[in-house]
Scaffold this motif. Structure first.
Motif, PDB file in Angstrom:
ATOM      1  N   PHE A  38      26.936 -13.285 -63.797  1.00 29.61           N
ATOM      2  CA  PHE A  38      27.268 -14.633 -63.303  1.00 29.61           C
ATOM      3  C   PHE A  38      26.427 -15.688 -64.042  1.00 29.61           C
ATOM      4  O   PHE A  38      26.958 -16.701 -64.509  1.00 29.61           O
ATOM      5  N   LEU A  60      34.123 -11.445 -63.660  1.00 24.65           N
ATOM      6  CA  LEU A  60      33.364 -10.423 -62.916  1.00 24.65           C
ATOM      7  C   LEU A  60      34.273  -9.246 -62.550  1.00 24.65           C
ATOM      8  O   LEU A  60      33.875  -8.074 -62.681  1.00 24.65           O
ATOM      9  N   SER A 108      27.153  -6.556 -68.654  1.00 23.77           N
ATOM     10  CA  SER A 108      26.523  -7.829 -68.300  1.00 23.77           C
ATOM     11  C   SER A 108      25.524  -8.250 -69.363  1.00 23.77           C
ATOM     12  O   SER A 108      25.438  -9.434 -69.718  1.00 23.77           O
ATOM     13  N   LEU A 140      25.874  -7.977 -61.158  1.00 24.73           N
ATOM     14  CA  LEU A 140      26.942  -8.982 -61.254  1.00 24.73           C
ATOM     15  C   LEU A 140      26.360 -10.400 -61.244  1.00 24.73           C
ATOM     16  O   LEU A 140      26.902 -11.300 -61.889  1.00 24.73           O
TER      17      LEU A 140
END
Lengths: 167, 167
Positions: free
Chosen positions: B16, A102, B68, B12
């Motif tokens: 994750f 991250l 992402s 994020l």
């Protein structure tokens, strides 16, 4: 073949090795997974220079480079370090590994937006990721605590405001 | 907490779940890995809308979103499909999976550069990745050939010049 394509093919080869590293980690071939990250690092050092030498730098190339870097130097080293070492401390190890990836993503997004010419802000993911891979190659000589501390320290350095000179 | 941070935290969280999916694939928990990709999809549908509603859209947020998306909808579905199904055809299966992720990266890099307001060029990785995850959830009802063909077709659609309307 258009010379415009050459640097982008090198960048895609970087991403190819990043994904290969993840696959090797899945297969528990940790040393080979670490070496794949180092191959990706070599390719990452080539694409930008090649683009400048051939006078074919492009925004597309820069975007592709960033995307590849997150996989090869963020996600791949994180899951390699977890799979080979940090899994001995269970979910804490997984959390530390995910935080590394991250922070790498934050570093890359910030880098693309800041676009400062004189220096980098925060330590480069292209340094931190290969470092983790090298540490995994030395795993029979280093204690677990080293990996925990290094993952956290490198995660912090990536998102810090430390100035790193461009060379 | 600054409201500027909220959409980025959602992005994020998307990343994750993407990394969590890769970890679950490593652990051979394929159904859970597919569900993690669908969670990432839900979060990906929220961050942009949230940023616009809070009037805090940013270039940083867009970059983070792209990064992402490659992990959650490119690399994670590719290795999930390989790990759960395509590995029965060995290296060919791995190659097909990696090509899916590479096409996803090309799609994302192109999207960021083109910046067309009226339509998308090529089918979105945020559609193709979750589709592959859903197919994996249906793996006891579908033959191997289906996964080979779908991976190749979706890879092509992502890098094609097909116009997809924005909604």
């Amino acid at each position: 073949m258009s010379k415009r394509l050459i640097p982008n093919i090198v960048t895609l080869a970087n991403l190819f090795f990043g994904i290969t590293s993840l696959w090797l980690t899945m297969e528990s071939q940790y040393k080979e997974a670490a070496v794949a990250i180092l191959f990706a690092m070599v390719l990452d050092g080539m694409d930008g220079r090649l683009a400048r030498r051939l006078h074919v730098t492009s925004d597309f190339g820069k975007e592709l480079d960033s995307l590849s870097d997150l996989v090869s130097f963020g996600v791949a080293p994180a899951l390699l370090t977890y799979g080979s070492i940090l899994n001995t401390i269970g979910y804490w190890g997984l959390l530390i590994a995910i935080i590394f990836a991250l922070c790498g993503a934050i570093r890359l997004a910030r880098f693309n937006v800041l676009n400062i010419k004189t220096h980098f802000v925060g330590v480069l993911i292209t340094i931190c990721g290969p470092l983790m891979a090298i540490f995994v190659l030395l795993s029979n000589r280093l204690p677990l605590e080293f990996y925990v501390i290094m993952s956290i320290v490198l995660s912090y350095l990536m998102v810090s405001n430390i100035k790193v000179p461009k060379y």
